[in-house]
Motif scaffolding. Sequence first.
Motif, PDB file in Angstrom:
ATOM      1  N   SER A 287       1.528  -1.640  -0.021  1.00  0.00           N
ATOM      2  CA  SER A 287       0.023   0.084  -0.053  1.00  0.00           C
ATOM      3  C   SER A 287       0.912   1.099  -0.251  1.00  0.00           C
ATOM      4  O   SER A 287       2.024   1.243   0.283  1.00  0.00           O
ATOM      5  CB  SER A 287      -1.287   0.082   1.512  1.00  0.00           C
ATOM      6  OG  SER A 287      -1.803  -1.043   1.325  1.00  0.00           O
TER       7      SER A 287
ATOM      8  N   VAL B 178      -8.562   0.119 -10.517  1.00  0.00           N
ATOM      9  CA  VAL B 178      -8.503   0.578  -9.487  1.00  0.00           C
ATOM     10  C   VAL B 178      -9.856   0.451  -8.457  1.00  0.00           C
ATOM     11  O   VAL B 178      -9.856   0.795  -7.684  1.00  0.00           O
ATOM     12  CB  VAL B 178      -7.636   2.107  -8.999  1.00  0.00           C
ATOM     13  CG1 VAL B 178      -6.646   1.674 -10.158  1.00  0.00           C
ATOM     14  CG2 VAL B 178      -9.192   2.873  -9.526  1.00  0.00           C
TER      15      VAL B 178
ATOM     16  N   PHE C 257      -8.520   1.769  -4.506  1.00  0.00           N
ATOM     17  CA  PHE C 257      -8.135   2.682  -4.184  1.00  0.00           C
ATOM     18  C   PHE C 257      -8.842   3.319  -3.703  1.00  0.00           C
ATOM     19  O   PHE C 257     -10.072   3.137  -4.154  1.00  0.00           O
ATOM     20  CB  PHE C 257      -7.151   3.253  -5.470  1.00  0.00           C
ATOM     21  CG  PHE C 257      -6.473   3.158  -6.117  1.00  0.00           C
ATOM     22  CD1 PHE C 257      -5.758   1.694  -5.429  1.00  0.00           C
ATOM     23  CD2 PHE C 257      -5.817   3.604  -7.135  1.00  0.00           C
ATOM     24  CE1 PHE C 257      -4.309   1.530  -6.012  1.00  0.00           C
ATOM     25  CE2 PHE C 257      -4.589   2.501  -7.917  1.00  0.00           C
ATOM     26  CZ  PHE C 257      -3.749   2.300  -7.678  1.00  0.00           C
TER      27      PHE C 257
ATOM     28  N   MET D 194      -4.511   3.850  -1.881  1.00  0.00           N
ATOM     29  CA  MET D 194      -3.389   2.419  -2.428  1.00  0.00           C
ATOM     30  C   MET D 194      -3.491   1.404  -1.695  1.00  0.00           C
ATOM     31  O   MET D 194      -2.152   1.207  -1.739  1.00  0.00           O
ATOM     32  CB  MET D 194      -2.766   3.208  -3.487  1.00  0.00           C
ATOM     33  CG  MET D 194      -3.156   4.709  -4.581  1.00  0.00           C
ATOM     34  SD  MET D 194      -1.632   4.462  -5.911  1.00  0.00           S
ATOM     35  CE  MET D 194       0.065   4.838  -4.866  1.00  0.00           C
TER      36      MET D 194
ATOM     37  N   LEU E  85      -1.718  -3.194  -4.211  1.00  0.00           N
ATOM     38  CA  LEU E  85      -1.403  -2.917  -5.468  1.00  0.00           C
ATOM     39  C   LEU E  85      -0.490  -3.553  -6.543  1.00  0.00           C
ATOM     40  O   LEU E  85      -0.457  -4.831  -6.320  1.00  0.00           O
ATOM     41  CB  LEU E  85      -0.035  -1.478  -5.279  1.00  0.00           C
ATOM     42  CG  LEU E  85      -0.515  -0.273  -4.626  1.00  0.00           C
ATOM     43  CD1 LEU E  85       0.399   0.156  -3.672  1.00  0.00           C
ATOM     44  CD2 LEU E  85      -0.946   0.342  -6.077  1.00  0.00           C
TER      45      LEU E  85
ATOM     46  N   ASP F 298       0.143  -0.552 -12.306  1.00  0.00           N
ATOM     47  CA  ASP F 298       0.053   0.314 -11.450  1.00  0.00           C
ATOM     48  C   ASP F 298       0.665   1.128 -10.675  1.00  0.00           C
ATOM     49  O   ASP F 298       0.695   2.472 -11.002  1.00  0.00           O
ATOM     50  CB  ASP F 298      -1.009   0.152 -10.044  1.00  0.00           C
ATOM     51  CG  ASP F 298      -2.230  -0.622  -9.559  1.00  0.00           C
ATOM     52  OD1 ASP F 298      -2.934  -0.432 -10.379  1.00  0.00           O
ATOM     53  OD2 ASP F 298      -2.617  -1.775  -8.567  1.00  0.00           O
TER      54      ASP F 298
ATOM     55  N   TYR G 119       2.548   9.155 -11.106  1.00  0.00           N
ATOM     56  CA  TYR G 119       1.016   9.570 -10.538  1.00  0.00           C
ATOM     57  C   TYR G 119       1.084  11.115 -10.707  1.00  0.00           C
ATOM     58  O   TYR G 119       1.712  11.914 -10.052  1.00  0.00           O
ATOM     59  CB  TYR G 119       0.432   9.078  -9.488  1.00  0.00           C
ATOM     60  CG  TYR G 119       0.516   7.231  -9.573  1.00  0.00           C
ATOM     61  CD1 TYR G 119      -1.256   7.424  -9.208  1.00  0.00           C
ATOM     62  CD2 TYR G 119       1.033   6.603  -9.881  1.00  0.00           C
ATOM     63  CE1 TYR G 119      -1.763   5.958  -9.751  1.00  0.00           C
ATOM     64  CE2 TYR G 119       0.535   5.398  -9.787  1.00  0.00           C
ATOM     65  CZ  TYR G 119      -0.677   5.073  -9.772  1.00  0.00           C
ATOM     66  OH  TYR G 119      -0.973   3.767 -10.508  1.00  0.00           O
TER      67      TYR G 119
END
Length: 117
Positions: free
Chosen positions: A17, A63, A67, A82, A85, A89, A93
């Motif tokens: 995460s 997601v 998420f 998040m 994962l 991914d 971002y």
Amino acid sequence: QVQLVESGGGLVQPGGSLRLSCAAARSIFSINTMGWYRQAPGKERELVASIASGGTTNYADSVKGRFTISRDNGKGTVYLQMNNLKPEDTAVYYCNAEVVAIGMQYWGKGTLVTVSS
């Protein structure tokens, strides 16, 4: 002028995460929708999640359920939690903020998320 500064990216193992944060400088106009986009090498930038000033959220199918986007309007900050994962991914971002009053969108410089074992 709206300045967006992202933080929280890093290297994590699959199933791990991360929490991304994006702090927006005070704007003379109200910020409406804020969101997170991502772009992997060789791919187009895509919407990950967005949240309106009233709290309505929208997620990409890829997601959804993993998420969670949230925001603190008083702080002008948006977060992306998040979980679980996956390697797919992996991307840079980008934080995004929309100011409808002047028809403008603003972008942060991006934070890299790498999911790999």
